[in-house]
Design a protein around this motif. Structure first.
Motif, PDB file in Angstrom:
ATOM      1  N   LEU A 188       0.825  -1.216   0.000  1.00  8.17           N
ATOM      2  CA  LEU A 188       0.000   0.000   0.000  1.00  8.17           C
ATOM      3  C   LEU A 188       0.854   1.258   0.000  1.00  8.17           C
ATOM      4  CD1 LEU A 188      -2.879  -0.855   2.475  1.00  8.17           C
ATOM      5  CD2 LEU A 188      -3.119  -0.298   0.054  1.00  8.17           C
ATOM      6  N   GLU A 189       1.908   1.245   0.808  1.00  9.53           N
ATOM      7  CA  GLU A 189       2.793   2.412   0.886  1.00  9.53           C
ATOM      8  C   GLU A 189       3.394   2.695  -0.488  1.00  9.53           C
ATOM      9  OE1 GLU A 189       3.326   4.236   3.615  1.00  9.53           O
ATOM     10  OE2 GLU A 189       3.264   2.978   5.417  1.00  9.53           O
ATOM     11  N   THR A 398      -6.114  -8.008  20.942  1.00 11.87           N
ATOM     12  CA  THR A 398      -7.461  -7.516  20.658  1.00 11.87           C
ATOM     13  C   THR A 398      -7.394  -6.188  19.904  1.00 11.87           C
ATOM     14  OG1 THR A 398      -8.163  -8.552  22.709  1.00 11.87           O
ATOM     15  CG2 THR A 398      -9.704  -7.026  21.724  1.00 11.87           C
ATOM     16  N   ALA A 399      -6.457  -5.328  20.338  1.00  8.29           N
ATOM     17  CA  ALA A 399      -6.275  -4.040  19.647  1.00  8.29           C
ATOM     18  C   ALA A 399      -5.866  -4.286  18.198  1.00  8.29           C
ATOM     19  CB  ALA A 399      -5.225  -3.195  20.375  1.00  8.29           C
ATOM     20  N   ALA A 400      -4.986  -5.267  17.993  1.00  2.00           N
ATOM     21  CA  ALA A 400      -4.537  -5.585  16.630  1.00  2.00           C
ATOM     22  C   ALA A 400      -5.712  -6.097  15.795  1.00  2.00           C
ATOM     23  CB  ALA A 400      -3.425  -6.629  16.682  1.00  2.00           C
ATOM     24  N   ARG A 401      -6.475  -7.004  16.374  1.00  3.05           N
ATOM     25  CA  ARG A 401      -7.622  -7.558  15.642  1.00  3.05           C
ATOM     26  C   ARG A 401      -8.592  -6.441  15.238  1.00  3.05           C
ATOM     27  NH1 ARG A 401     -11.649 -10.246  19.345  1.00  3.05           N
ATOM     28  NH2 ARG A 401     -11.969  -8.024  19.676  1.00  3.05           N
ATOM     29  N   ASP A 402      -8.883  -5.531  16.177  1.00  3.32           N
ATOM     30  CA  ASP A 402      -9.818  -4.436  15.884  1.00  3.32           C
ATOM     31  C   ASP A 402      -9.283  -3.529  14.779  1.00  3.32           C
ATOM     32  OD1 ASP A 402     -11.347  -5.548  17.821  1.00  3.32           O
ATOM     33  OD2 ASP A 402     -10.976  -4.004  19.339  1.00  3.32           O
ATOM     34  N   ALA A 403      -7.967  -3.258  14.840  1.00  2.00           N
ATOM     35  CA  ALA A 403      -7.373  -2.383  13.818  1.00  2.00           C
ATOM     36  C   ALA A 403      -7.427  -3.057  12.448  1.00  2.00           C
ATOM     37  CB  ALA A 403      -5.932  -2.052  14.197  1.00  2.00           C
ATOM     38  N   PHE A 404      -7.145  -4.365  12.395  1.00  2.00           N
ATOM     39  CA  PHE A 404      -7.184  -5.056  11.096  1.00  2.00           C
ATOM     40  C   PHE A 404      -8.619  -5.168  10.581  1.00  2.00           C
ATOM     41  CE2 PHE A 404      -3.070  -7.125  12.631  1.00  2.00           C
ATOM     42  CZ  PHE A 404      -2.289  -6.216  11.935  1.00  2.00           C
ATOM     43  N   ALA A 405      -9.572  -5.314  11.511  1.00  2.00           N
ATOM     44  CA  ALA A 405     -10.975  -5.347  11.091  1.00  2.00           C
ATOM     45  C   ALA A 405     -11.358  -3.996  10.488  1.00  2.00           C
ATOM     46  CB  ALA A 405     -11.870  -5.689  12.283  1.00  2.00           C
ATOM     47  N   ALA A 406     -10.869  -2.925  11.120  1.00  2.00           N
ATOM     48  CA  ALA A 406     -11.144  -1.578  10.591  1.00  2.00           C
ATOM     49  C   ALA A 406     -10.457  -1.398   9.238  1.00  2.00           C
ATOM     50  CB  ALA A 406     -10.667  -0.521  11.587  1.00  2.00           C
ATOM     51  N   ALA A 407      -9.228  -1.920   9.122  1.00  2.00           N
ATOM     52  CA  ALA A 407      -8.499  -1.820   7.846  1.00  2.00           C
ATOM     53  C   ALA A 407      -9.276  -2.518   6.739  1.00  2.00           C
ATOM     54  CB  ALA A 407      -7.111  -2.444   7.993  1.00  2.00           C
ATOM     55  N   GLU A 409     -12.468  -3.099   6.614  1.00  2.00           N
ATOM     56  CA  GLU A 409     -13.675  -2.334   6.338  1.00  2.00           C
ATOM     57  C   GLU A 409     -13.371  -1.156   5.396  1.00  2.00           C
ATOM     58  OE1 GLU A 409     -16.628  -3.172   7.095  1.00  2.00           O
ATOM     59  OE2 GLU A 409     -17.539  -1.323   6.291  1.00  2.00           O
ATOM     60  N   VAL A 410     -12.354  -0.379   5.700  1.00  2.55           N
ATOM     61  CA  VAL A 410     -12.058   0.788   4.846  1.00  2.55           C
ATOM     62  C   VAL A 410     -11.500   0.355   3.490  1.00  2.55           C
ATOM     63  CG1 VAL A 410     -11.839   2.513   6.673  1.00  2.55           C
ATOM     64  CG2 VAL A 410      -9.841   1.199   6.028  1.00  2.55           C
ATOM     65  N   TRP A 411     -10.825  -0.778   3.464  1.00  6.94           N
ATOM     66  CA  TRP A 411     -10.287  -1.274   2.186  1.00  6.94           C
ATOM     67  C   TRP A 411     -11.410  -1.722   1.261  1.00  6.94           C
ATOM     68  CZ3 TRP A 411      -6.550  -1.327  -1.191  1.00  6.94           C
ATOM     69  CH2 TRP A 411      -6.462  -2.361  -2.135  1.00  6.94           C
ATOM     70  N   VAL A 412     -12.335  -2.539   1.776  1.00  5.58           N
ATOM     71  CA  VAL A 412     -13.395  -3.057   0.894  1.00  5.58           C
ATOM     72  C   VAL A 412     -14.415  -1.982   0.530  1.00  5.58           C
ATOM     73  CG1 VAL A 412     -13.160  -5.482   1.586  1.00  5.58           C
ATOM     74  CG2 VAL A 412     -14.780  -4.018   2.794  1.00  5.58           C
ATOM     75  N   THR A 413     -14.465  -0.903   1.335  1.00  8.01           N
ATOM     76  CA  THR A 413     -15.376   0.181   0.951  1.00  8.01           C
ATOM     77  C   THR A 413     -14.643   1.237   0.119  1.00  8.01           C
ATOM     78  OG1 THR A 413     -14.982   1.196   3.103  1.00  8.01           O
ATOM     79  CG2 THR A 413     -16.984  -0.115   2.891  1.00  8.01           C
ATOM     80  N   LYS A 414     -13.420   0.852  -0.338  1.00 12.55           N
ATOM     81  CA  LYS A 414     -12.644   1.656  -1.303  1.00 12.55           C
ATOM     82  C   LYS A 414     -12.329   3.074  -0.822  1.00 12.55           C
ATOM     83  CE  LYS A 414     -13.589  -1.026  -5.416  1.00 12.55           C
ATOM     84  NZ  LYS A 414     -13.505  -2.224  -4.618  1.00 12.55           N
ATOM     85  N   ARG A 415     -12.027   3.176   0.471  1.00 13.91           N
ATOM     86  CA  ARG A 415     -11.559   4.475   0.992  1.00 13.91           C
ATOM     87  C   ARG A 415     -10.112   4.658   0.567  1.00 13.91           C
ATOM     88  NH1 ARG A 415     -14.146   5.169   5.938  1.00 13.91           N
ATOM     89  NH2 ARG A 415     -12.900   7.059   6.244  1.00 13.91           N
ATOM     90  N   VAL A 420      -6.431   3.073   4.942  1.00 19.13           N
ATOM     91  CA  VAL A 420      -6.191   1.651   5.193  1.00 19.13           C
ATOM     92  C   VAL A 420      -4.828   1.479   5.861  1.00 19.13           C
ATOM     93  CG1 VAL A 420      -6.088  -0.638   4.137  1.00 19.13           C
ATOM     94  CG2 VAL A 420      -7.517   1.139   3.104  1.00 19.13           C
ATOM     95  N   ALA A 421      -3.848   2.239   5.339  1.00 23.45           N
ATOM     96  CA  ALA A 421      -2.482   2.134   5.874  1.00 23.45           C
ATOM     97  C   ALA A 421      -2.436   2.523   7.352  1.00 23.45           C
ATOM     98  CB  ALA A 421      -1.545   3.024   5.060  1.00 23.45           C
ATOM     99  N   ILE A 422      -3.218   3.535   7.713  1.00 21.77           N
ATOM    100  CA  ILE A 422      -3.230   3.977   9.124  1.00 21.77           C
ATOM    101  C   ILE A 422      -3.684   2.829  10.019  1.00 21.77           C
ATOM    102  CG2 ILE A 422      -4.470   5.450  10.784  1.00 21.77           C
ATOM    103  CD1 ILE A 422      -4.414   7.662   8.595  1.00 21.77           C
ATOM    104  N   GLU A 423      -4.745   2.151   9.613  1.00 27.53           N
ATOM    105  CA  GLU A 423      -5.270   1.042  10.420  1.00 27.53           C
ATOM    106  C   GLU A 423      -4.295  -0.127  10.451  1.00 27.53           C
ATOM    107  OE1 GLU A 423      -7.613   1.439  12.312  1.00 27.53           O
ATOM    108  OE2 GLU A 423      -8.924   2.982  11.472  1.00 27.53           O
ATOM    109  N   LEU A 424      -3.713  -0.422   9.290  1.00 32.55           N
ATOM    110  CA  LEU A 424      -2.755  -1.537   9.247  1.00 32.55           C
ATOM    111  C   LEU A 424      -1.558  -1.245  10.146  1.00 32.55           C
ATOM    112  CD1 LEU A 424      -2.577  -2.554   5.477  1.00 32.55           C
ATOM    113  CD2 LEU A 424      -3.519  -3.890   7.371  1.00 32.55           C
ATOM    114  N   ARG A 425      -1.116   0.007  10.091  1.00 32.86           N
ATOM    115  CA  ARG A 425       0.036   0.399  10.915  1.00 32.86           C
ATOM    116  C   ARG A 425      -0.328   0.252  12.399  1.00 32.86           C
ATOM    117  NH1 ARG A 425       0.857   5.399   8.751  1.00 32.86           N
ATOM    118  NH2 ARG A 425       1.672   4.630   6.784  1.00 32.86           N
ATOM    119  N   ALA A 426      -1.557   0.662  12.739  1.00 37.52           N
ATOM    120  CA  ALA A 426      -1.995   0.544  14.138  1.00 37.52           C
ATOM    121  C   ALA A 426      -2.012  -0.919  14.575  1.00 37.52           C
ATOM    122  CB  ALA A 426      -3.384   1.164  14.306  1.00 37.52           C
ATOM    123  N   GLY A 427      -2.490  -1.798  13.673  1.00 33.39           N
ATOM    124  CA  GLY A 427      -2.535  -3.231  13.985  1.00 33.39           C
ATOM    125  C   GLY A 427      -1.144  -3.811  14.150  1.00 33.39           C
TER     126      GLY A 427
END
Ligand SMILES: Nc1nc2c(ncn2[C@@H]2O[C@H](COP(=O)(O)OP(=O)(O)OP(=O)(O)O)[C@@H](O)[C@H]2O)c(=O)[nH]1
Ligand SMILES: [Mg+2]
Length: 455
Positions: A188-189, A398-407, A409-415, A420-427
């Motif tokens: 992604l980067e 759990t924090a990692a799982r939540d961040a990847f779930a958010a990633a 979500e934003v990836w499949v909704t084409k944000r 997406v990178a922010i969430e992946l980095r957080a995870g």
């Protein structure tokens, strides 16, 4: 700070071990009489201090054991000891370490420790040697936690699980997920930095699948906490029910000794009591409680109340019915409840509950087995997998799982890919924290490793 790839923990800058600026010492063996006792010293002055205690020159101390006399600062002899030294970075802490192996016993070891402290060492904080080992990249945080679990293990399975983790089992599992997340992030980067070279459909598919897989794996590891914690810390099992249903008899039968008072009169148990036992290699605390009834006696009422507090914290609540008192369905305990019918030897309707008899021992193996299952403890085959065992680990995974779930979500909704990178980095960061490794430099390494020069 440079950070190594793979499952190896962090190393400090310049490949020089971090020496704590002071030298610490502690008695490393258990308190009380013993054949041998060890005083361990770590830090820049460790070898010099131990040499001074022995009245020898520091270079004479090496990894070979040396017999000598330890002396107090006043010069008087304290104890005949074996001593050795490990020079940084080849030691447990990564610092200079020297040990005095003397005779065991509180007074003797206190005198040896004093000889070291009087020459300039400081008494170590709890866990300080391991903490220094982590700071010097000798152990990652997960292995440091495992080390503690090995020392504290109260059952065979807790010990074996901790030894697996000490070998790096959980660390490897986490590092594997982390590496996958970083690969996606690198892709992604690259796209963010060079948007003109659009991602092809295959790369997109790969990213979708990878984010989902990484999220699932974190969910799986987070879900292993119930088992991992139960194994590491043991489980508490409360026996509850109306007066006289046979709670105390069941406890005695389960532990095989007459631990709780049993009598035909209701209200025999007035105060809850705990007994430690081990089932299938798992540490179990059994709790007998005062029988439930509308007690007119304030002492008995208080006993019931105190028992309820303890039951609230139990992992499993064995609800006992003897078929004569009103049937207790244990609904108030939710999924923790295991409904049983006691005094099975007397016969009667069991309403589908697990039938036990303290008198004959019938149903007790099934009770143990169902209790362990209810506490989330997998069978022996399942116990070879990686498990999350501490609240800290559970919080991070759990924090990692939540961040990847958010990633996802934003990836499949084409944000935008930046989001997406922010969430992946957080995870990935949460996973790195879980392992005790910082992630910043590693993301960059991954990113640039995937580029060719000039692009
Ligand atoms: N036949 C038979 N009698 C039992 C069994 N278990 C308990 N009893 C009898 O039931 C009576 C009450 O047993 P306890 O174990 O004291 O019951 P409890 O639930 O702890 O009672 P409280 O502490 O008063 O609430 C005693 O007379 C026991 O001998 C069993 O499995 N079979
Ligand atoms: Mg009792």
């Amino acid at each position: 700070m440079t950070i190594s790839a793979g499952d190896q923990p962090i190393r400090s800058a310049g490949d020089q071990p971090i020496q704590g600026d002071d030298t610490v010492a502690a008695i490393a063996t258990a308190a009380g009489p013993g054949g041998v006792g060890i005083v361990r010293v770590s830090g820049p002055r460790a070898i010099e201090i131990v040499a001074a205690v022995l009245h020898v020159e520091p270079p004479t101390l090496s990894r070979e054991l040396r017999l000598g006399w330890a002396h107090a600062a006043s010069g008087t002899r304290v104890d005949q000891v074996l001593a050795f030294a490990m020079r940084a970075p080849a030691s447990f802490t990564g610092e200079d370490v020297a040990e005095l192996q003397g005779h065991g016993g509180t007074q003797n070891l206190q005198a040896l420790l004093a000889a070291v402290i009087d020459r300039g060492a400081r008494i170590a904080e709890p866990g300080e040697f391991t903490r220094r080992a982590v700071a010097n990249g000798k152990l990652d945080l997960l292995r440091a936690e495992a080390l503690l679990s090995v020392i504290q293990a109260g059952s065979d399975r807790a010990w074996r699980q901790a030894q697996h983790d000490l070998e790096g089992r959980l660390g490897e599992a986490v590092a594997d997920v982390e590496a996958r997340a970083l690969k996606v992030l690198a892709e992604l980067e690259g796209w963010i930095d060079f948007p003109e070279s659009d991602l092809d459909a295959k790369s997109r598919e790969w990213i979708t699948a990878e984010i989902a897989a990484v999220c699932d794996r974190c969910g799986e590891l987070a879900g292993s906490f119930r088992h991992g914690r139960a194994m590491a810390s043991g489980i508490a099992v409360a026996l509850v029910g109306a007066v006289n249903v046979g709670k105390s008899s069941l406890l005695n039968a389960l532990v095989g000794v007459e631990r709780a008072l049993v009598a035909p009169s209701p209200g025999t148990t007035r105060d809850w009591l705990e007994v430690q036992t081990v089932w299938d290699g798992v540490a179990v605390t059994l709790i007998d409680t005062a029988g439930l009834r509308d007690a007119p006696d304030p002492v008995e009422r208080r006993g019931i109340e105190l028992g309820e507090t303890r039951v609230a914290a139990a992992d499993v609540v064995v609800v006992i019915n003897d078929g004569t008192s009103p049937w207790d369905d244990g609904a108030r305990f939710g999924e923790r409840a295991l409904i049983t019918r006691s005094k099975g030897d007397l016969g009667g309707d069991a309403r589908g509950a697990l039938v036990t008899s303290a008198k004959t021992g019938d149903g007790l193996p099934a009770l143990r087995q169902q209790t362990l299952a209810l506490a989330g403890i997998a069978d022996r085959e399942g116990s070879e997998a990686a498990f999350v065992t501490t609240a800290r680990q559970h919080g991070r995974i759990t924090a990692a799982r939540d961040a990847f779930a958010a990633a996802y979500e934003v990836w499949v909704t084409k944000r935008p890919p930046e989001v997406v990178a922010i969430e992946l980095r957080a995870g990935a960061h949460a996973l790195a924290e879980l392992r005790g490794v910082e992630v910043g430099e590693r993301v960059l390494d991954e990113v640039f490793a995937r580029f060719c020069i000039g692009k």
